[in-house]
Design an enzyme around this catalytic site. Sequence first.
Site, mmCIF file in Angstrom:
data_model
loop_
_atom_site.group_PDB
_atom_site.id
_atom_site.type_symbol
_atom_site.label_atom_id
_atom_site.label_comp_id
_atom_site.label_asym_id
_atom_site.label_seq_id
_atom_site.Cartn_x
_atom_site.Cartn_y
_atom_site.Cartn_z
ATOM 1 C CB THR A 160 5.478 7.625 0.904
ATOM 2 O OG1 THR A 160 5.118 6.295 1.309
ATOM 3 C CG2 THR A 160 6.637 7.551 -0.081
ATOM 4 C CE LYS A 186 7.456 3.815 1.535
ATOM 5 N NZ LYS A 186 6.357 3.598 0.502
ATOM 6 C CB THR A 197 2.945 -3.233 -1.425
ATOM 7 O OG1 THR A 197 2.807 -4.625 -1.693
ATOM 8 C CG2 THR A 197 2.103 -2.485 -2.381
ATOM 9 C CG ASN A 406 -4.929 5.491 -0.307
ATOM 10 O OD1 ASN A 406 -3.904 5.320 -0.937
ATOM 11 N ND2 ASN A 406 -5.097 4.979 0.913
#
Length: 411
Positions: A160, A186, A197, A406
């Site tokens: 991602t 990942k 997570t 973010n």
Amino acid sequence: MKGIANAPEMIEVESGSIITPKGFHANGVYTGVKRKRLDLGAIYCDVPASSAAVYTCNRIQAAPLQVTKESIMKEGKLQAIVVNSGNANACTGERGIKDAYEMRKASAAHFQVPEHYVAVTSTGVIGEYMPMDKVLPGIEQLKPEASLEGAEAFNQAILTTDTMNKKTCFQTTVNGKVVSIGGVAKGSGMINPNMATMLSFITTDAVIEPPVLQQALSQITNQTFNRITVDGDTSTNDMVVVMASGLAGHDTLTPEHPDWSSFYQALKQTCESLAKKIARDGEGATKLIEVQVNGALNDEEAGKIAKKIVGSDLVKSAVYGADANWGRIICAIGYSGCEINPETIDIAIGPIQTLQKSQPLVFSEEAATAYLQGEETVFINVDLHIGTGTGKAWGCDLTYDYVRINAGYRT
């Protein structure tokens, strides 16, 4: 290949991957769930593989995770794992569960295996329905192969916000036969596993029964994946899954097997290597931080203290700013909730001793700044002098780019 210190008969296979163990194939394809990058991948095993998994402790768990739990619980075997990125299929209600089961059903039909031999996993944006009109045709495109290109495509398909592939491979011997363990992962943001997570998929050709594999994975996870943090957030989706084909052909592994330690240490090294790669690739990170705590009451408390230090935003910011502010470290030790003696603490930042028996030492600020600026991995060592417990944790510095990444995650 290079040797691993304190790990007899274990080597790192620098060109190895998840297809190095016998019986495994992998690939990744583009379906359009993400704008440009590969977004759907599969690992396939020639035979039903003993399997084990550890899942997120977040009480809100995504639909694919629930379906994968069901698959593994039925028989402890998997033959295929199908993973999509770009959409987490989390907080999507009954439709999300239905879509996850549909992914499993379509994958089972495509690979011609029973449905409970398939695990499905998703990662990406939370709260959006899975675009099944893209995913289902994508499953039909999956053609796993035993090639480095296939393994690379799978690795790309699960990413991602990651900036790099995370893979590793180790080999050891059991009954004189070579056993390989390959892994990919990942994870870059929302990293504070407990367990979670992140996603990690590990393959091995070891001969081992599911309950024994599960016990080993659970123990190792607590010492590796659960010892990393980037931002203190625990996700809804994530897990570690191990598949063991048994094609190495040795006697079945148990803790009583004379070569159990060799296998266990190789599996642990695989998990630790992946965990450190995740921490190093924290969103916006420029440095890996490794904290070693010695002299704690026990190993569990040492690990907790190490993770508190490496998870402190103030410590992480100080490392980014090349500021040898040991006060932030001792502060994290103090609020860890673990047993300490405030009068007996030593702290070193790299080679520079900053505190001894809780008394500040005179040190060169210039040398400390040079160390923090010049190293890709910053080592922090703590000795509490109250017991024999030891533990490590890994994290990364906190940079301006973390906020930038973010702030625009969905855009």
